[in-house]
Structure formats: structure tokens, C-alpha cells
Design a protein around this motif. Structure first.
Motif, PDB file in Angstrom:
ATOM      1  N   UNK A 252       0.847  -1.195   0.000  1.00 37.91           N
ATOM      2  CA  UNK A 252       0.000   0.000   0.000  1.00 37.91           C
ATOM      3  C   UNK A 252       0.884   1.248   0.000  1.00 37.91           C
ATOM      4  N   UNK A 253       1.965   1.210   0.747  1.00 33.65           N
ATOM      5  CA  UNK A 253       2.892   2.348   0.779  1.00 33.65           C
ATOM      6  C   UNK A 253       3.507   2.580  -0.602  1.00 33.65           C
ATOM      7  N   UNK A 254       3.800   1.508  -1.323  1.00 29.47           N
ATOM      8  CA  UNK A 254       4.327   1.659  -2.693  1.00 29.47           C
ATOM      9  C   UNK A 254       3.315   2.377  -3.582  1.00 29.47           C
ATOM     10  N   UNK A 255       2.051   2.026  -3.433  1.00 31.75           N
ATOM     11  CA  UNK A 255       1.001   2.703  -4.198  1.00 31.75           C
ATOM     12  C   UNK A 255       0.969   4.182  -3.815  1.00 31.75           C
ATOM     13  N   UNK A 256       1.081   4.462  -2.525  1.00 28.31           N
ATOM     14  CA  UNK A 256       1.072   5.843  -2.047  1.00 28.31           C
ATOM     15  C   UNK A 256       2.212   6.645  -2.650  1.00 28.31           C
ATOM     16  N   UNK A 257       3.379   6.031  -2.749  1.00 25.79           N
ATOM     17  CA  UNK A 257       4.537   6.719  -3.332  1.00 25.79           C
ATOM     18  C   UNK A 257       4.280   7.031  -4.807  1.00 25.79           C
ATOM     19  N   UNK A 258       3.676   6.096  -5.534  1.00 24.15           N
ATOM     20  CA  UNK A 258       3.333   6.354  -6.938  1.00 24.15           C
ATOM     21  C   UNK A 258       2.339   7.512  -7.051  1.00 24.15           C
ATOM     22  N   UNK A 259       1.378   7.538  -6.140  1.00 22.27           N
ATOM     23  CA  UNK A 259       0.347   8.584  -6.160  1.00 22.27           C
ATOM     24  C   UNK A 259       0.919   9.971  -5.887  1.00 22.27           C
TER      25      UNK A 259
END
Length: 138
Positions: A73-80
């Protein structure tokens, strides 16, 4: 947004990424520990160097069994929260990435998504339905 005063999907995606970071880290968007003029996005980005450092960002209140998924989920947040808006995913892609997390059978997402029509069991494109058969008049 702060510089242009324009709101669009990419600024919404950025904000959603910040919310995800808050949930994963247990921190607020601005905290004194980040330093002057620094925010959660900068704090997270500057600490992602190794797997151990990423695990250290996860809120300690999150159970150990969930941490691997939470890092995803944190990886997704970084992409966002990519600095350049055109590098951020669309919200549709964000939703797909989040749906895949923890899914024992990863799905392949094809556009448009196919579904079965209830009336005649033919496949239908949800975004562009096939024309329905004309109903006979009584």
C-alpha cells in the motif's frame, strides 16, 4: 495545486496518496519531526532506501501479519505522490493496484471490464453495452 490553484484528477490522486501514507505510517501530513518545510511525502520518500527502512516506516500498531501488504500500500502511495503529475497513476489504476494487494489470485485487468447480462447471458461491455434486442409489441 498550491502553485497553480488547479484541481484535477492528478491532484486528487496525490491527496489520496497522502491519505494512504497517513494510514500506513500513523503520522499526520505535517509533523515537527519532519523538519522545517518538510511534509509526510518528503519524509517517506527520503527514508525509502532498503527493505528494512521501508518496514521501519510502518506504524508499529499494525499487526506483523499485515505488514507485507501494508508495504505494498505504501508503494502505491509513493506512486500517487510522484512529484510530476503526469507520472501519477489514474485513480482507476490506483484502485486496481489496491484490489490486487492481498488477493491470493492476482487478476489481469482488461479494459473494458466484461460482465454477464442477466437477461440473456451474453457478454456485455459495461462501458459500451451491446444494443439490446428490440422488444416485441403486444
Amino acid at each position: 495545486y498550491a502553485y497553480t490553484y488547479r484541481i484535477n484528477e492528478k491532484s486528487d490522486v496525490y491527496s489520496f496518496g497522502v491519505v494512504l501514507m497517513e494510514l500506513v505510517t500513523g503520522k499526520r501530513p505535517i509533523e515537527p519531526e519532519f523538519g522545517d518545510g518538510k511534509d509526510l511525502v518528503h519524509w517517506v520518500s527520503s527514508r525509502i532506501t532498503t527493505k528494512e527502512s521501508v518496514m521501519g516506516l510502518v506504524d508499529p500498531r499494525i499487526p506483523e501479519a499485515l505488514r507485507e501488504d501494508v508495504v505494498k500500500v505504501l508503494r502505491v502511495a509513493v506512486l500517487c505522490t510522484a512529484r510530476l503529475p503526469n507520472l501519477r497513476p489514474t485513480m482507476r489504476v490506483v484502485v486496481q493496484m489496491l484490489e490486487e494487494i492481498g488477493d491470493p489470485e492476482p487478476r489481469v485487468f482488461l479494459y473494458p471490464i466484461k460482465s454477464k447480462r442477466k437477461d440473456d447471458n451474453e457478454e456485455e461491455d459495461e462501458e459500451n453495452p451491446k444494443s439490446q434486442k428490440p422488444k416485441s409489441s403486444p
